[in-house]
Write a protein that holds these residues in place. Sequence first.
Motif, PDB file in Angstrom:
ATOM      1  N   ARG A 114     -14.232 -49.217  60.929  1.00  0.00           N
ATOM      2  CA  ARG A 114     -15.248 -48.878  59.924  1.00  0.00           C
ATOM      3  C   ARG A 114     -16.034 -50.104  59.503  1.00  0.00           C
ATOM      4  O   ARG A 114     -17.261 -50.062  59.333  1.00  0.00           O
ATOM      5  N   GLY A 115     -15.344 -51.227  59.323  1.00  0.00           N
ATOM      6  CA  GLY A 115     -16.034 -52.457  58.951  1.00  0.00           C
ATOM      7  C   GLY A 115     -17.029 -52.900  60.009  1.00  0.00           C
ATOM      8  O   GLY A 115     -18.151 -53.326  59.696  1.00  0.00           O
ATOM      9  N   PHE A 116     -16.619 -52.782  61.268  1.00  0.00           N
ATOM     10  CA  PHE A 116     -17.503 -53.150  62.378  1.00  0.00           C
ATOM     11  C   PHE A 116     -18.731 -52.246  62.435  1.00  0.00           C
ATOM     12  O   PHE A 116     -19.872 -52.717  62.559  1.00  0.00           O
ATOM     13  N   LEU A 117     -18.527 -50.938  62.324  1.00  0.00           N
ATOM     14  CA  LEU A 117     -19.648 -50.002  62.399  1.00  0.00           C
ATOM     15  C   LEU A 117     -20.569 -50.131  61.193  1.00  0.00           C
ATOM     16  O   LEU A 117     -21.798 -50.026  61.328  1.00  0.00           O
ATOM     17  N   LEU A 118     -20.008 -50.385  60.025  1.00  0.00           N
ATOM     18  CA  LEU A 118     -20.845 -50.568  58.840  1.00  0.00           C
ATOM     19  C   LEU A 118     -21.688 -51.832  58.970  1.00  0.00           C
ATOM     20  O   LEU A 118     -22.860 -51.865  58.565  1.00  0.00           O
ATOM     21  N   PHE A 119     -21.106 -52.872  59.549  1.00  0.00           N
ATOM     22  CA  PHE A 119     -21.873 -54.093  59.815  1.00  0.00           C
ATOM     23  C   PHE A 119     -23.014 -53.801  60.779  1.00  0.00           C
ATOM     24  O   PHE A 119     -24.141 -54.273  60.585  1.00  0.00           O
ATOM     25  N   ALA A 120     -22.733 -53.008  61.814  1.00  0.00           N
ATOM     26  CA  ALA A 120     -23.763 -52.686  62.801  1.00  0.00           C
ATOM     27  C   ALA A 120     -24.890 -51.873  62.178  1.00  0.00           C
ATOM     28  O   ALA A 120     -26.062 -52.046  62.524  1.00  0.00           O
ATOM     29  N   VAL A 121     -24.556 -50.973  61.237  1.00  0.00           N
ATOM     30  CA  VAL A 121     -25.591 -50.215  60.533  1.00  0.00           C
ATOM     31  C   VAL A 121     -26.448 -51.151  59.694  1.00  0.00           C
ATOM     32  O   VAL A 121     -27.689 -51.082  59.711  1.00  0.00           O
ATOM     33  N   THR A 122     -25.798 -52.040  58.948  1.00  0.00           N
ATOM     34  CA  THR A 122     -26.521 -52.987  58.096  1.00  0.00           C
ATOM     35  C   THR A 122     -27.434 -53.887  58.918  1.00  0.00           C
ATOM     36  O   THR A 122     -28.535 -54.252  58.476  1.00  0.00           O
ATOM     37  N   ALA A 123     -26.990 -54.252  60.117  1.00  0.00           N
ATOM     38  CA  ALA A 123     -27.779 -55.114  60.993  1.00  0.00           C
ATOM     39  C   ALA A 123     -28.804 -54.336  61.816  1.00  0.00           C
ATOM     40  O   ALA A 123     -29.468 -54.919  62.687  1.00  0.00           O
ATOM     41  N   SER A 124     -28.942 -53.019  61.534  1.00  0.00           N
ATOM     42  CA  SER A 124     -29.908 -52.154  62.227  1.00  0.00           C
ATOM     43  C   SER A 124     -29.651 -52.095  63.733  1.00  0.00           C
ATOM     44  O   SER A 124     -30.569 -51.928  64.532  1.00  0.00           O
ATOM     45  N   GLU A 125     -28.379 -52.214  64.122  1.00  0.00           N
ATOM     46  CA  GLU A 125     -28.007 -52.119  65.534  1.00  0.00           C
ATOM     47  C   GLU A 125     -27.685 -50.686  65.939  1.00  0.00           C
ATOM     48  O   GLU A 125     -27.754 -50.348  67.120  1.00  0.00           O
ATOM     49  N   ILE A 126     -27.296 -49.850  64.975  1.00  0.00           N
ATOM     50  CA  ILE A 126     -26.968 -48.452  65.247  1.00  0.00           C
ATOM     51  C   ILE A 126     -27.601 -47.593  64.163  1.00  0.00           C
ATOM     52  O   ILE A 126     -27.990 -48.113  63.103  1.00  0.00           O
ATOM     53  N   PRO A 127     -27.712 -46.283  64.362  1.00  0.00           N
ATOM     54  CA  PRO A 127     -28.379 -45.414  63.391  1.00  0.00           C
ATOM     55  C   PRO A 127     -27.691 -45.412  62.023  1.00  0.00           C
ATOM     56  O   PRO A 127     -26.460 -45.528  61.927  1.00  0.00           O
ATOM     57  N   SER A 128     -28.489 -45.239  60.975  1.00  0.00           N
ATOM     58  CA  SER A 128     -27.954 -45.262  59.608  1.00  0.00           C
ATOM     59  C   SER A 128     -27.067 -44.056  59.322  1.00  0.00           C
ATOM     60  O   SER A 128     -26.198 -44.119  58.443  1.00  0.00           O
ATOM     61  N   TRP A 129     -27.265 -42.931  60.063  1.00  0.00           N
ATOM     62  CA  TRP A 129     -26.457 -41.753  59.800  1.00  0.00           C
ATOM     63  C   TRP A 129     -24.978 -41.962  60.162  1.00  0.00           C
ATOM     64  O   TRP A 129     -24.116 -41.148  59.770  1.00  0.00           O
ATOM     65  N   VAL A 130     -24.677 -43.023  60.867  1.00  0.00           N
ATOM     66  CA  VAL A 130     -23.276 -43.308  61.206  1.00  0.00           C
ATOM     67  C   VAL A 130     -22.450 -43.493  59.932  1.00  0.00           C
ATOM     68  O   VAL A 130     -21.271 -43.128  59.888  1.00  0.00           O
ATOM     69  N   THR A 131     -23.070 -44.051  58.893  1.00  0.00           N
ATOM     70  CA  THR A 131     -22.355 -44.248  57.632  1.00  0.00           C
ATOM     71  C   THR A 131     -21.812 -42.929  57.096  1.00  0.00           C
ATOM     72  O   THR A 131     -20.698 -42.871  56.554  1.00  0.00           O
ATOM     73  N   GLU A 132     -22.577 -41.844  57.260  1.00  0.00           N
ATOM     74  CA  GLU A 132     -22.142 -40.540  56.779  1.00  0.00           C
ATOM     75  C   GLU A 132     -20.928 -40.036  57.555  1.00  0.00           C
ATOM     76  O   GLU A 132     -20.159 -39.218  57.038  1.00  0.00           O
ATOM     77  N   GLN A 133     -20.772 -40.504  58.785  1.00  0.00           N
ATOM     78  CA  GLN A 133     -19.608 -40.119  59.581  1.00  0.00           C
ATOM     79  C   GLN A 133     -18.367 -40.910  59.192  1.00  0.00           C
ATOM     80  O   GLN A 133     -17.243 -40.489  59.489  1.00  0.00           O
ATOM     81  N   LEU A 134     -18.573 -42.030  58.520  1.00  0.00           N
ATOM     82  CA  LEU A 134     -17.454 -42.895  58.142  1.00  0.00           C
ATOM     83  C   LEU A 134     -16.939 -42.599  56.745  1.00  0.00           C
ATOM     84  O   LEU A 134     -15.737 -42.661  56.483  1.00  0.00           O
ATOM     85  N   TYR A 135     -17.851 -42.312  55.835  1.00  0.00           N
ATOM     86  CA  TYR A 135     -17.496 -42.158  54.423  1.00  0.00           C
ATOM     87  C   TYR A 135     -18.088 -40.878  53.860  1.00  0.00           C
ATOM     88  O   TYR A 135     -19.118 -40.381  54.323  1.00  0.00           O
ATOM     89  N   GLU A 136     -17.423 -40.380  52.828  1.00  0.00           N
ATOM     90  CA  GLU A 136     -17.958 -39.276  52.048  1.00  0.00           C
ATOM     91  C   GLU A 136     -17.924 -39.670  50.575  1.00  0.00           C
ATOM     92  O   GLU A 136     -17.118 -40.522  50.170  1.00  0.00           O
ATOM     93  N   VAL A 137     -18.806 -39.061  49.796  1.00  0.00           N
ATOM     94  CA  VAL A 137     -18.850 -39.354  48.368  1.00  0.00           C
ATOM     95  C   VAL A 137     -17.747 -38.564  47.687  1.00  0.00           C
ATOM     96  O   VAL A 137     -17.630 -37.352  47.866  1.00  0.00           O
ATOM     97  N   ALA A 138     -16.933 -39.258  46.899  1.00  0.00           N
ATOM     98  CA  ALA A 138     -15.851 -38.610  46.154  1.00  0.00           C
ATOM     99  C   ALA A 138     -15.893 -39.086  44.711  1.00  0.00           C
ATOM    100  O   ALA A 138     -16.430 -40.155  44.404  1.00  0.00           O
ATOM    101  N   ASP A 139     -15.330 -38.270  43.809  1.00  0.00           N
ATOM    102  CA  ASP A 139     -15.274 -38.689  42.410  1.00  0.00           C
ATOM    103  C   ASP A 139     -13.896 -39.247  42.099  1.00  0.00           C
ATOM    104  O   ASP A 139     -12.995 -39.261  42.934  1.00  0.00           O
ATOM    105  N   SER A 140     -13.733 -39.719  40.887  1.00  0.00           N
ATOM    106  CA  SER A 140     -12.503 -40.414  40.496  1.00  0.00           C
ATOM    107  C   SER A 140     -11.384 -39.476  40.100  1.00  0.00           C
ATOM    108  O   SER A 140     -10.276 -39.928  39.784  1.00  0.00           O
ATOM    109  N   GLN A 141     -11.624 -38.147  40.120  1.00  0.00           N
ATOM    110  CA  GLN A 141     -10.596 -37.224  39.659  1.00  0.00           C
ATOM    111  C   GLN A 141      -9.393 -37.173  40.589  1.00  0.00           C
ATOM    112  O   GLN A 141      -8.300 -36.805  40.160  1.00  0.00           O
ATOM    113  N   ASP A 142      -9.588 -37.512  41.865  1.00  0.00           N
ATOM    114  CA  ASP A 142      -8.467 -37.447  42.793  1.00  0.00           C
ATOM    115  C   ASP A 142      -7.653 -38.728  42.818  1.00  0.00           C
ATOM    116  O   ASP A 142      -6.673 -38.841  43.547  1.00  0.00           O
ATOM    117  N   LEU A 143      -8.047 -39.717  42.012  1.00  0.00           N
ATOM    118  CA  LEU A 143      -7.297 -40.962  41.941  1.00  0.00           C
ATOM    119  C   LEU A 143      -6.102 -40.813  41.006  1.00  0.00           C
ATOM    120  O   LEU A 143      -6.117 -39.980  40.090  1.00  0.00           O
TER     121      LEU A 143
END
Length: 383
Positions: A114-143
């Motif tokens: 995930r760290g590698f792919l997120l770096f690649a997204v930030t560096a514009s080496e791969i599509p930005s939609w990859v981030t959506e495949q890595l992470y989802e938005v969650a709230d703090s209620q499940d913590l």
Amino acid sequence: MRAFRIRMPSGDAYWTVIDDDYEVQPVADRYLRELRFGRDRAESTTKAYAESVSLFLRWALSTRRDWSTAARDLGLFIVWLKHTPARSDRALAGPGVDPVRGASRINKILTATRGFLLFAVTASEIPSWVTEQLYEVADSQDLPMAAQNESGDLRYRMRARHGLHQPETAVDRATDAEIVALFKACRNARDRLIVFLLARAGLRRGEAAGLRRCDLHLLPDNSVHDCSVAGAHLHVVRRANPNGAWAKSRRQRMVPLDFLTVRAIDLYLLERDEQPAAANCDFMLVNLFREPLGAPISIGAINELFTTLGRRAQLPRGISPHQGRHAFASNLADSGAMLDEIQTLLGHASPQSSKPYLHPSAERLRTAIDSVPSPREMTEGLS
């Protein structure tokens, strides 16, 4: 694809990823160099991350996927990791086949990926939609309640989409009896000092292996060292070391030394002086009994030492070097040290980081219960 060590002209080293033709994978190389030098991580960290990224790239290559868009199939990557041996591209999945990697190892590989792919997204080496495949938005209620905001306000965070459940395995402390048994099993002064540095000074393996002679100030008056701290102590300093030793905290810290540890240092220095090859080495702990003589010991040598000592002492369980550090913190707490003092001595940035190191003894728990006063009404009702 495999991890490969690169030594820079400055002498610093990091790990990268190369293919079968010894060609460096450019995006992975940029990420790993950023990790090592830009984020000031240990060489051992880049090695672990390089091995993980190489597995991801090897999976993509062997399954004919474009690695830049393969994040949509991370679930299949997990299956591949679970059943594919390290030196094979063929997954051995099927009924009755034992997994070759556990949940903990797979989760660590996913973290690096995930760290590698997120770096690649930030560096514009791969599509930005990859981030959506890595992470989802969650709230703090499940913590857990301890991790939620005290005000009860709802907060949002990024949660990794992929991962395997793994049971929490808390590291137990080494008991005083086990530390004494390890100490008695030592056959030379150097090994006894290593046990003391971990169990009575609370050093990590990398901190002990990275100690220089100039880091130890053992005189009552340390004006000769141009040091304002009085009494015997050592300084834990983060620096690049040829043996790969690394102090985890970026902040230098001071650790006072008791009489027993100072005595162990004195006896070791006498033993060290008998090895001519160690004369010009500034490292404190060096090889005295195996090649290369006089060279600084490795972190792995400390692991091997504790394994050997535990077997020699016939302990019923294995004791790791880190359990000596847990013993140090627990003994501080049992002796009445405050949490902020333990935090400082361990080199933690937050008191919360020190709490898992505290293992109250049964005697201290009993004392805590017995020290609570009983209301007179209850006492009279039982008389």
